[in-house]
Design a protein around this motif. Structure first.
Motif, PDB file in Angstrom:
ATOM      1  N   GLY A 204       7.771  -4.443   5.512  1.00 39.89           N
ATOM      2  CA  GLY A 204       8.721  -3.942   4.533  1.00 39.89           C
ATOM      3  C   GLY A 204       8.363  -2.536   4.108  1.00 39.89           C
ATOM      4  O   GLY A 204       7.241  -2.058   4.340  1.00 39.89           O
ATOM      5  N   ILE A 205       9.343  -1.898   3.493  1.00 44.32           N
ATOM      6  CA  ILE A 205       9.176  -0.524   3.048  1.00 44.32           C
ATOM      7  C   ILE A 205      10.124  -0.279   1.888  1.00 44.32           C
ATOM      8  O   ILE A 205      11.202  -0.869   1.821  1.00 44.32           O
ATOM      9  CB  ILE A 205       9.465   0.459   4.212  1.00 44.32           C
ATOM     10  N   ALA A 206       9.714   0.567   0.980  1.00 44.93           N
ATOM     11  CA  ALA A 206      10.597   1.018  -0.108  1.00 44.93           C
ATOM     12  C   ALA A 206      10.033   2.323  -0.642  1.00 44.93           C
ATOM     13  O   ALA A 206       8.824   2.555  -0.599  1.00 44.93           O
ATOM     14  CB  ALA A 206      10.688  -0.014  -1.225  1.00 44.93           C
ATOM     15  N   GLY A 207      10.920   3.138  -1.145  1.00 43.15           N
ATOM     16  CA  GLY A 207      10.495   4.406  -1.721  1.00 43.15           C
ATOM     17  C   GLY A 207      11.282   4.710  -2.973  1.00 43.15           C
ATOM     18  O   GLY A 207      12.249   4.018  -3.324  1.00 43.15           O
ATOM     19  N   SER A 208      10.852   5.760  -3.654  1.00 43.74           N
ATOM     20  CA  SER A 208      11.537   6.189  -4.862  1.00 43.74           C
ATOM     21  C   SER A 208      11.257   7.659  -5.111  1.00 43.74           C
ATOM     22  O   SER A 208      10.181   8.159  -4.772  1.00 43.74           O
ATOM     23  CB  SER A 208      11.056   5.372  -6.060  1.00 43.74           C
ATOM     24  N   PHE A 209      12.241   8.295  -5.708  1.00 46.18           N
ATOM     25  CA  PHE A 209      12.088   9.654  -6.212  1.00 46.18           C
ATOM     26  C   PHE A 209      12.648   9.698  -7.613  1.00 46.18           C
ATOM     27  O   PHE A 209      13.648   9.045  -7.905  1.00 46.18           O
ATOM     28  CB  PHE A 209      12.845  10.676  -5.343  1.00 46.18           C
ATOM     29  N   LEU A 210      11.997  10.457  -8.469  1.00 47.62           N
ATOM     30  CA  LEU A 210      12.571  10.690  -9.788  1.00 47.62           C
ATOM     31  C   LEU A 210      13.778  11.597  -9.621  1.00 47.62           C
ATOM     32  O   LEU A 210      13.759  12.516  -8.807  1.00 47.62           O
ATOM     33  CB  LEU A 210      11.546  11.340 -10.721  1.00 47.62           C
TER      34      LEU A 210
ATOM     35  N   GLU B  66       0.841  -1.190   0.000  1.00 49.75           N
ATOM     36  CA  GLU B  66       0.000   0.000   0.000  1.00 49.75           C
ATOM     37  C   GLU B  66       0.877   1.241   0.000  1.00 49.75           C
ATOM     38  O   GLU B  66       1.946   1.250   0.613  1.00 49.75           O
ATOM     39  CB  GLU B  66      -0.973   0.001   1.173  1.00 49.75           C
ATOM     40  N   PRO B  67       0.438   2.260  -0.715  1.00 47.76           N
ATOM     41  CA  PRO B  67       1.210   3.506  -0.736  1.00 47.76           C
ATOM     42  C   PRO B  67       1.225   4.147   0.652  1.00 47.76           C
ATOM     43  O   PRO B  67       0.266   4.015   1.419  1.00 47.76           O
ATOM     44  CB  PRO B  67       0.463   4.403  -1.723  1.00 47.76           C
ATOM     45  N   ILE B  68       2.313   4.812   0.957  1.00 49.95           N
ATOM     46  CA  ILE B  68       2.394   5.583   2.200  1.00 49.95           C
ATOM     47  C   ILE B  68       1.545   6.835   2.017  1.00 49.95           C
ATOM     48  O   ILE B  68       1.682   7.548   1.023  1.00 49.95           O
ATOM     49  CB  ILE B  68       3.854   5.946   2.516  1.00 49.95           C
ATOM     50  N   THR B  69       0.649   7.065   2.968  1.00 50.09           N
ATOM     51  CA  THR B  69      -0.254   8.216   2.921  1.00 50.09           C
ATOM     52  C   THR B  69      -0.328   8.861   4.293  1.00 50.09           C
ATOM     53  O   THR B  69       0.188   8.315   5.275  1.00 50.09           O
ATOM     54  CB  THR B  69      -1.674   7.790   2.502  1.00 50.09           C
ATOM     55  N   VAL B  70      -1.019   9.961   4.369  1.00 55.87           N
ATOM     56  CA  VAL B  70      -1.259  10.611   5.660  1.00 55.87           C
ATOM     57  C   VAL B  70      -2.059   9.673   6.562  1.00 55.87           C
ATOM     58  O   VAL B  70      -1.860   9.649   7.777  1.00 55.87           O
ATOM     59  CB  VAL B  70      -1.963  11.965   5.459  1.00 55.87           C
ATOM     60  N   GLN B  71      -2.938   8.863   5.963  1.00 58.97           N
ATOM     61  CA  GLN B  71      -3.777   7.952   6.752  1.00 58.97           C
ATOM     62  C   GLN B  71      -2.969   6.849   7.437  1.00 58.97           C
ATOM     63  O   GLN B  71      -3.357   6.372   8.495  1.00 58.97           O
ATOM     64  CB  GLN B  71      -4.873   7.335   5.872  1.00 58.97           C
TER      65      GLN B  71
ATOM     66  N   GLY C 146       6.244   6.078  -1.791  1.00 59.83           N
ATOM     67  CA  GLY C 146       6.689   5.126  -0.782  1.00 59.83           C
ATOM     68  C   GLY C 146       5.650   4.036  -0.658  1.00 59.83           C
ATOM     69  O   GLY C 146       4.444   4.294  -0.805  1.00 59.83           O
ATOM     70  N   PHE C 147       6.101   2.821  -0.406  1.00 62.03           N
ATOM     71  CA  PHE C 147       5.193   1.688  -0.246  1.00 62.03           C
ATOM     72  C   PHE C 147       5.494   0.964   1.053  1.00 62.03           C
ATOM     73  O   PHE C 147       6.651   0.810   1.440  1.00 62.03           O
ATOM     74  CB  PHE C 147       5.349   0.696  -1.400  1.00 62.03           C
ATOM     75  N   LEU C 148       4.429   0.484   1.683  1.00 62.99           N
ATOM     76  CA  LEU C 148       4.524  -0.393   2.840  1.00 62.99           C
ATOM     77  C   LEU C 148       4.103  -1.787   2.407  1.00 62.99           C
ATOM     78  O   LEU C 148       3.129  -1.934   1.662  1.00 62.99           O
ATOM     79  CB  LEU C 148       3.586   0.075   3.957  1.00 62.99           C
ATOM     80  N   ALA C 149       4.810  -2.792   2.871  1.00 67.02           N
ATOM     81  CA  ALA C 149       4.393  -4.181   2.679  1.00 67.02           C
ATOM     82  C   ALA C 149       3.705  -4.609   3.974  1.00 67.02           C
ATOM     83  O   ALA C 149       4.271  -4.453   5.062  1.00 67.02           O
ATOM     84  CB  ALA C 149       5.607  -5.067   2.398  1.00 67.02           C
ATOM     85  N   MET C 150       2.483  -5.120   3.836  1.00 67.09           N
ATOM     86  CA  MET C 150       1.696  -5.531   4.996  1.00 67.09           C
ATOM     87  C   MET C 150       1.437  -7.031   4.903  1.00 67.09           C
ATOM     88  O   MET C 150       1.025  -7.526   3.858  1.00 67.09           O
ATOM     89  CB  MET C 150       0.367  -4.772   5.028  1.00 67.09           C
ATOM     90  N   ASP C 151       1.662  -7.756   6.023  1.00 62.38           N
ATOM     91  CA  ASP C 151       1.449  -9.206   5.998  1.00 62.38           C
ATOM     92  C   ASP C 151       0.001  -9.541   6.351  1.00 62.38           C
ATOM     93  O   ASP C 151      -0.832  -8.649   6.541  1.00 62.38           O
ATOM     94  CB  ASP C 151       2.463  -9.920   6.888  1.00 62.38           C
TER      95      ASP C 151
ATOM     96  N   VAL D 222      10.404  -3.839  -4.831  1.00 61.34           N
ATOM     97  CA  VAL D 222      11.210  -3.305  -5.934  1.00 61.34           C
ATOM     98  C   VAL D 222      10.386  -3.284  -7.223  1.00 61.34           C
ATOM     99  O   VAL D 222      10.423  -2.299  -7.967  1.00 61.34           O
ATOM    100  CB  VAL D 222      12.516  -4.103  -6.114  1.00 61.34           C
ATOM    101  N   ASP D 223       9.625  -4.347  -7.474  1.00 62.15           N
ATOM    102  CA  ASP D 223       8.796  -4.379  -8.681  1.00 62.15           C
ATOM    103  C   ASP D 223       7.750  -3.266  -8.672  1.00 62.15           C
ATOM    104  O   ASP D 223       7.477  -2.654  -9.710  1.00 62.15           O
ATOM    105  CB  ASP D 223       8.110  -5.744  -8.828  1.00 62.15           C
ATOM    106  N   GLU D 224       7.175  -2.992  -7.534  1.00 63.70           N
ATOM    107  CA  GLU D 224       6.161  -1.934  -7.443  1.00 63.70           C
ATOM    108  C   GLU D 224       6.782  -0.556  -7.659  1.00 63.70           C
ATOM    109  O   GLU D 224       6.213   0.288  -8.351  1.00 63.70           O
ATOM    110  CB  GLU D 224       5.455  -1.997  -6.078  1.00 63.70           C
TER     111      GLU D 224
END
Length: 165
Positions: free
Chosen positions: A71-77, A5-10, A59-64, A106-108
């Motif tokens: 897990g977590i990963a992010g990216s910036f152009l 899921e994308p990282i959000t304010v929520q 940014g993405f969170l991996a939720m089980d 990484v794929d996401e």
């Protein structure tokens, strides 16, 4: 089953918790430190979540299955060349390593970057993090030859790795 899921304010406080866990678990994998980020205010975490959820950054969170962030990963152009995206803040909980969580993240990130016109995904990995280097190599990343000092310990080298997306 792992859901991304994308990282959000929520979900900013889930983001904060997993980021701090990552910094404690693998401190040499990040350009920041637990001590530095533990001091951030809630408002600063919210600002970061907003920055990590836009057209130029994600940014993405991996939720089980138990709805625990694993897990977590992010990216910036890249600011100078939008055909390049940076993979940042990649981490998988020790309990979930070697189960495909890192590959999903990484794929996401790569899919997000590709949709924005990026053709190359780059990252920096420290010389003391052999498991991460092997993981990235399995995903098709190779060293570019560019190196630099690791900002938290000048005795450690960072290697740039990249792959076509």
């Amino acid at each position: 089953m792992i859901l991304l899921e994308p990282i959000t304010v929520q979900n900013v406080f889930v983001f904060k918790e997993v980021r701090l866990r990552a910094l404690r678990d693998t401190p040499s994998a990040f350009g920041s430190t637990y001590a530095r980020e533990f001091q951030l205010t809630d408002a600063e975490w919210i600002e970061r979540a907003i920055r990590w959820n836009g057209e130029k950054g994600i940014g993405f969170l991996a939720m089980d299955d138990d709805e625990v962030a694993c897990g977590i990963a992010g990216s910036f152009l890249d600011e100078d060349d939008a055909t390049r995206a940076q993979l940042i803040s990649m981490w998988t909980a020790p309990t979930h390593r070697r189960h495909g969580v890192g590959r999903l993240l990484v794929d996401e990130v790569a899919a997000w970057a590709r949709l924005r016109g990026a053709r190359t995904l780059q990252l920096m990995v420290t010389s003391v993090n052999e498991p991460a280097m092997r993981f990235y190599e399995r995903l098709g990343f190779t060293r570019t030859g560019r190196t630099g000092p690791y900002p938290n310990d000048l005795n450690i080298i960072e290697y740039e790795m990249a792959r076509t997306i």
